[in-house]
Design an enzyme around this catalytic site. Structure first.
Site, PDB file in Angstrom:
ATOM      1  N   GLY A  72       0.842  -1.186   0.000  1.00 22.13           N
ATOM      2  CA  GLY A  72       0.000   0.000   0.000  1.00 22.13           C
ATOM      3  C   GLY A  72       0.874   1.232   0.000  1.00 22.13           C
TER       4      GLY A  72
ATOM      5  CD  GLN B   3       3.760   5.575   2.745  1.00 22.84           C
ATOM      6  OE1 GLN B   3       2.746   5.063   2.288  1.00 22.84           O
ATOM      7  NE2 GLN B   3       4.788   4.856   3.150  1.00 22.84           N
TER       8      GLN B   3
ATOM      9  CB  CYS C 198       5.957   1.391   6.868  1.00 25.22           C
ATOM     10  SG  CYS C 198       5.411   2.966   6.179  1.00 25.22           S
ATOM     11  CG  LEU C 199       6.903   0.777   0.692  1.00 26.95           C
ATOM     12  CD1 LEU C 199       6.149   1.184  -0.564  1.00 26.95           C
ATOM     13  CD2 LEU C 199       7.995  -0.223   0.359  1.00 26.95           C
TER      14      LEU C 199
ATOM     15  CG  HIS D 203       0.263   0.500   7.531  1.00 23.80           C
ATOM     16  ND1 HIS D 203       1.335   0.015   8.249  1.00 23.80           N
ATOM     17  CD2 HIS D 203       0.800   1.363   6.627  1.00 23.80           C
ATOM     18  CE1 HIS D 203       2.452   0.565   7.796  1.00 23.80           C
ATOM     19  NE2 HIS D 203       2.151   1.379   6.800  1.00 23.80           N
ATOM     20  CD  GLU D 204      -0.768   1.926   3.068  1.00 25.78           C
ATOM     21  OE1 GLU D 204      -0.332   3.082   2.923  1.00 25.78           O
ATOM     22  OE2 GLU D 204      -0.022   0.952   3.244  1.00 25.78           O
TER      23      GLU D 204
ATOM     24  CG  HIS E   4       1.055   6.380   5.941  1.00 26.30           C
ATOM     25  ND1 HIS E   4       2.300   6.700   6.418  1.00 26.30           N
ATOM     26  CD2 HIS E   4       1.117   5.062   5.618  1.00 26.30           C
ATOM     27  CE1 HIS E   4       3.090   5.628   6.387  1.00 26.30           C
ATOM     28  NE2 HIS E   4       2.387   4.614   5.897  1.00 26.30           N
TER      29      HIS E   4
HETATM   30 NI    NI Z   1       3.256   2.711   5.577  1.00 34.63          NI
END
Ligand code: NI
Length: 177
Positions: free
Chosen positions: A46, A51, A100-101, A142-143, A146
């Site tokens: 995701g 981000q 997480c990226l 999670h997304e 953000h």
């Molecule tokens: Ni993330």
């Protein structure tokens, strides 16, 4: 276009993002294209607009094939969600591993609502609504975190289950994320 992914420590990841007010615009479409290009290039499960430095309430998640970063995870349909609203179904929480990226190379166990109703819009403003459980519910939580400036390490309760992916899961195709 593949964009740079901001990493934890960048203050832009801590902002509360603004709702999208105009649908079907070229600006919105180009943001969405960049999100998908960037997520695919990074094998993400995701990605949220903050981000890549854009403070709008836009997330994408899912895949149409197994993800090498989460080989055991069930497949979630590829989804774009704008201005998402989450409504937990019940109080039950479930623990699960997350990465997480924006937090490359690490994984941690995070409690999330087990079951969730979500509602949002696609690029044209059409409503998307689903009730989901388990990993699907986890990814959405999670997304959407953000969008409120929350990174998953802020939700880790047990730091004995937070560490480097290469140590926790040797062999996982995840060395540089
Ligand atoms: Ni993330």
């Amino acid at each position: 276009m593949i964009r740079d992914i901001l990493k934890m420590g960048d203050p832009r990841l801590l902002r509360v993002s603004r709702p999208v007010t105009a649908f079907g615009t070229t600006e919105l479409q180009s943001l969405i294209t960049d999100l998908f290009d960037t997520m695919r290039a990074a094998n993400g499960a995701g990605l949220a607009a903050p981000q890549i430095g854009v403070d709008l309430r836009v997330v994408i998640f899912g895949d149409d094939r197994p993800n090498p970063r989460y080989p055991e995870a069930p497949i979630i349909p590829l989804t774009l969600l704008i201005n998402p609203e989450l409504t937990p179904q019940g109080d039950a929480l479930e623990e699960g591993w997350e990465g997480c990226l924006s937090v490359p190379g690490l994984r941690g166990v995070v409690p999330r609502y087990r079951e969730l109703h979500y509602r949002g819009h696609d690029a044209e403003g059409r409503v998307i609504e689903r009730t989901v459980q388990g990993f699907h519910a986890r990814v959405v939580q999670h997304e959407c975190d953000h969008l409120d400036g929350i990174l998953y390490p802020m939700r880790v309760r047990d730091f004995s289950r937070f560490g480097y992916t290469s140590v926790l899961f040797p062999g996982l195709d995840d060395a540089d994320d």
